[in-house]
Design a protein around this motif. Structure first.
Motif, PDB file in Angstrom:
ATOM      1  N   TYR A  58       2.135  45.607  28.536  1.00 53.08           N
ATOM      2  CA  TYR A  58       1.450  45.233  27.421  1.00 53.08           C
ATOM      3  C   TYR A  58       2.466  44.892  26.036  1.00 53.08           C
ATOM      4  O   TYR A  58       2.143  44.427  25.300  1.00 53.08           O
ATOM      5  N   ASP A  59       3.550  45.956  26.376  1.00 53.69           N
ATOM      6  CA  ASP A  59       4.553  45.780  25.250  1.00 53.69           C
ATOM      7  C   ASP A  59       5.814  44.847  25.316  1.00 53.69           C
ATOM      8  O   ASP A  59       6.666  44.876  24.910  1.00 53.69           O
ATOM      9  N   LEU A  60       5.758  44.371  26.588  1.00 54.99           N
ATOM     10  CA  LEU A  60       6.855  43.451  27.180  1.00 54.99           C
ATOM     11  C   LEU A  60       6.637  41.949  26.510  1.00 54.99           C
ATOM     12  O   LEU A  60       5.880  41.499  25.776  1.00 54.99           O
ATOM     13  N   CYS A  61       7.730  41.133  26.535  1.00 56.73           N
ATOM     14  CA  CYS A  61       7.494  39.636  26.003  1.00 56.73           C
ATOM     15  C   CYS A  61       6.703  39.009  26.666  1.00 56.73           C
ATOM     16  O   CYS A  61       6.610  38.981  27.995  1.00 56.73           O
ATOM     17  N   PRO A  62       5.631  38.194  26.017  1.00 54.59           N
ATOM     18  CA  PRO A  62       4.813  37.238  26.478  1.00 54.59           C
ATOM     19  C   PRO A  62       5.316  35.828  27.202  1.00 54.59           C
ATOM     20  O   PRO A  62       4.531  35.487  27.917  1.00 54.59           O
ATOM     21  N   ASP A  63       6.690  35.702  27.001  1.00 58.01           N
ATOM     22  CA  ASP A  63       7.076  34.662  27.789  1.00 58.01           C
ATOM     23  C   ASP A  63       7.672  34.721  28.825  1.00 58.01           C
ATOM     24  O   ASP A  63       8.469  34.143  29.622  1.00 58.01           O
ATOM     25  N   MET A  64       7.542  35.987  29.498  1.00 57.88           N
ATOM     26  CA  MET A  64       8.027  36.321  31.058  1.00 57.88           C
ATOM     27  C   MET A  64       7.164  35.381  31.810  1.00 57.88           C
ATOM     28  O   MET A  64       6.002  35.543  31.981  1.00 57.88           O
ATOM     29  N   SER A  65       8.111  34.950  33.022  1.00 58.47           N
ATOM     30  CA  SER A  65       7.378  34.267  33.977  1.00 58.47           C
ATOM     31  C   SER A  65       8.108  34.197  35.234  1.00 58.47           C
ATOM     32  O   SER A  65       9.130  34.368  35.349  1.00 58.47           O
ATOM     33  N   TYR A  66       7.101  34.514  36.154  1.00 60.27           N
ATOM     34  CA  TYR A  66       7.524  34.753  37.778  1.00 60.27           C
ATOM     35  C   TYR A  66       6.855  33.643  38.330  1.00 60.27           C
ATOM     36  O   TYR A  66       5.454  33.458  38.432  1.00 60.27           O
ATOM     37  N   THR A  67       7.291  32.962  39.525  1.00 68.03           N
ATOM     38  CA  THR A  67       6.917  32.132  40.303  1.00 68.03           C
ATOM     39  C   THR A  67       7.201  32.641  42.006  1.00 68.03           C
ATOM     40  O   THR A  67       8.576  32.880  42.067  1.00 68.03           O
ATOM     41  N   PHE A  68       6.273  32.849  42.732  1.00 68.26           N
ATOM     42  CA  PHE A  68       6.654  33.339  44.152  1.00 68.26           C
ATOM     43  C   PHE A  68       6.093  32.218  44.963  1.00 68.26           C
ATOM     44  O   PHE A  68       4.926  31.668  44.721  1.00 68.26           O
ATOM     45  N   GLU A  69       6.925  31.739  45.644  1.00 66.61           N
ATOM     46  CA  GLU A  69       6.528  30.830  46.863  1.00 66.61           C
ATOM     47  C   GLU A  69       6.806  31.118  48.120  1.00 66.61           C
ATOM     48  O   GLU A  69       7.913  31.827  48.710  1.00 66.61           O
ATOM     49  N   ASN A  70       6.117  30.609  49.051  1.00 67.66           N
ATOM     50  CA  ASN A  70       6.113  30.577  50.434  1.00 67.66           C
ATOM     51  C   ASN A  70       6.393  32.146  51.080  1.00 67.66           C
ATOM     52  O   ASN A  70       7.243  32.349  51.916  1.00 67.66           O
TER      53      ASN A  70
END
Length: 106
Positions: A58-70
Motif C-alpha cells: 500500500y505504501d509502495l510506488c504505484p508505477d511498479m509493474s511486473y510481467t510473468f510469462e511462460n
C-alpha cells in the motif's frame, strides 16, 4: 528481483524454483519481466516455501509493474494441505501464458 535494474528481463531456465516472491520494499519499485525459457509453462515452475507470494504494498510506488510469462505457479510441497496464494496490491502485474496450480488469490 531486488538486484535487477528497472526494465530488465529475467530469464528462468526450465526447472523447479522453490522461492517466495516478495516485492514489497522500495528496492522492488521497478518494472520487470520474468520469463520461463521452456517450450511451455509447465517446464518452469515456481513454488513458494512459505504459503504465499507478495507483490506490491500500500505504501509502495504505484508505477511498479511486473510481467510473468511462460511460468507455472504451483502450491508449496510441505504436506500441510494449505493452498499458496498471490497477494498483489497497488501495482500492475501481468501473467502471460502462465498456469496456476493450487493457487488462491489473497
Amino acid at each position: 528481483m531486488e538486484l535487477a535494474d528497472d526494465g530488465d528481463t529475467l530469464w528462468l531456465s526450465p526447472g523447479e524454483y522453490v522461492e517466495q516472491l516478495e516485492a514489497i520494499e522500495p528496492d522492488y519499485c521497478k518494472s520487470l519481466r520474468i520469463v520461463g525459457t521452456g517450450k511451455n509453462p509447465s517446464e518452469t515452475v515456481i513454488r513458494s516455501w512459505r504459503h504465499r507470494h507478495r507483490i506490491g504494498d500500500y505504501d509502495l510506488c504505484p508505477d511498479m509493474s511486473y510481467t510473468f510469462e511462460n511460468i507455472t505457479f504451483d502450491s508449496h510441497d510441505c504436506g500441510a494441505g494449505d493452498l499458496d496464494g498471490l497477494w498483489i496490491a497497488k501495482c500492475n502485474v501481468r501473467f502471460v501464458n502462465c498456469r496456476f496450480v493450487n493457487i488462491q488469490s489473497l
